[in-house]
Scaffold this active site. Structure first.
Site, PDB file in Angstrom:
ATOM      1  CG  ASN A  54       9.625  -0.643  -4.101  1.00 41.43           C
ATOM      2  OD1 ASN A  54      10.622   0.154  -4.271  1.00 41.43           O
ATOM      3  ND2 ASN A  54       9.839  -1.783  -4.990  1.00 41.43           N
ATOM      4  CE  LYS A 108       4.428   3.883   2.265  1.00 42.83           C
ATOM      5  NZ  LYS A 108       5.333   2.994   1.637  1.00 42.83           N
ATOM      6  N   PRO A 152       0.857  -1.224  -0.132  1.00 43.31           N
ATOM      7  CG  PRO A 152      -0.734  -1.553   1.774  1.00 43.31           C
ATOM      8  CD  PRO A 152       0.506  -2.086   1.098  1.00 43.31           C
ATOM      9  CD  GLU A 153       3.555   3.070  -3.265  1.00 44.05           C
ATOM     10  OE1 GLU A 153       4.169   4.024  -3.238  1.00 44.05           O
ATOM     11  OE2 GLU A 153       4.243   2.086  -4.034  1.00 44.05           O
ATOM     12  NE  ARG A 192      10.205  -1.814   1.203  1.00 50.26           N
ATOM     13  CZ  ARG A 192       9.408  -0.530   1.620  1.00 50.26           C
ATOM     14  NH1 ARG A 192       9.497   0.334   0.530  1.00 50.26           N
ATOM     15  NH2 ARG A 192       9.506  -0.244   2.573  1.00 50.26           N
TER      16      ARG A 192
END
Length: 271
Positions: A173, A51, A2-3, A254
């Site tokens: 990301n 977030k 989730p962004e 990542r």
């Protein structure tokens, strides 16, 4: 993962479902909150901070020394909240992933695989989110402060710095990869060598804001399957600008996607 825009959207879903409602029941399936009962509590609002999700509540008179409380949750890589009508089957995820259930007369909110669940006085929210940088989708968004925080660590790579929520809150990301492609900056470029840090920050905010209110995230302008991103999740596919194969590699914890031609490395020894 989730962004910030996904979390913003989730907060709005919960707000529409529960704001103003008095809870008729609750069920927390995590050890630290197993005995918590929010029956009779009123949902004041649902908000996001980067977030982090903040469900603000009012305790019934006489039930608590503190009137206003906040139920905090973090989605991390795999968390989600879903709203259902009473009696509707909860089908979003397997039942063993449910961590929280909040029941109202008109809706039921179910939290799957939530992290960092905590109930704190609203006046103490900063103990959970005070470390975050400016929120790209927040009413108090401050681009100058975001630039200042990024620039304070000139030796960090820009790819890692954009993901550091202490610098600016909300970039994940996907947006990291897309912003850097659109700016023509290699993810391995030191922050101190990024030619226009303010422009990079401004673009990140514009992209998140453009996707606010919808679940399909697009940085290209297309909402068609396979056409929503320039580099993210497109390993070995041709760059939409130059045709070079998009690369994928580990960057910290990542993966990162980039075009080696459109985003030349700051040092020839780097990827």
């Amino acid at each position: 993962m989730p962004e910030g825009d996904t979390v913003w959207n989730t907060a709005r879903v919960l707000h529409r479902a529960l704001a103003g409602a008095t809870l008729t029941g609750s069920d927390f399936r995590v050890p630290q909150m197993a005995a918590t009962d929010l029956t009779g509590w009123t949902v004041r609002e649902s908000a996001s901070r980067g977030k982090h999700l903040l469900l603000r509540l009012a305790a019934p008179e006489g039930r608590s020394d503190t009137r206003h409380w906040t139920l905090h949750s973090h989605l991390r890589m795999d968390g989600a909240w879903r709203a259902y009508t009473p009696g509707e089957r909860w089908t979003a995820r397997p039942a063993h992933l449910i961590r929280a259930v909040l029941r109202g007369t008109g809706a039921v909110a179910v939290g799957y695989h939530l992290h960092e669940l905590a109930l704190v006085p609203t006046a103490e929210e900063d103990s959970l989110v005070g470390h975050l940088g400016p929120d790209l989708l927040g009413p108090d968004w401050d681009p100058a402060e975001a630039v200042r925080r990024l620039a304070a660590h000139p030796e960090a790579t820009i790819g890692e710095a954009l993901l550091d929520q202490c610098n600016l809150a909300g970039v994940g990301n996907l947006y990291k990869c897309e912003v850097l492609f659109l700016r023509g900056v290699s993810p391995w470029t030191p922050v101190g060598a990024v030619p226009d840090l303010a422009g990079t920050v401004a673009l990140a905010q514009r992209l998140l804001a453009a996707n606010r209110g919808r679940w399909t995230q697009s940085t290209t302008g297309s909402l068609h399957r396979g056409g929503t991103s320039y580099v993210y999740s497109r390993r070995a596919q041709p760059c939409r600008r130059c045709g070079t194969a998009i690369r994928k590699e580990e960057l910290g914890e990542r993966v990162t996607y980039w075009c080696p031609v459109c985003q030349p490395p700051p040092d020839p020894s780097l990827p």
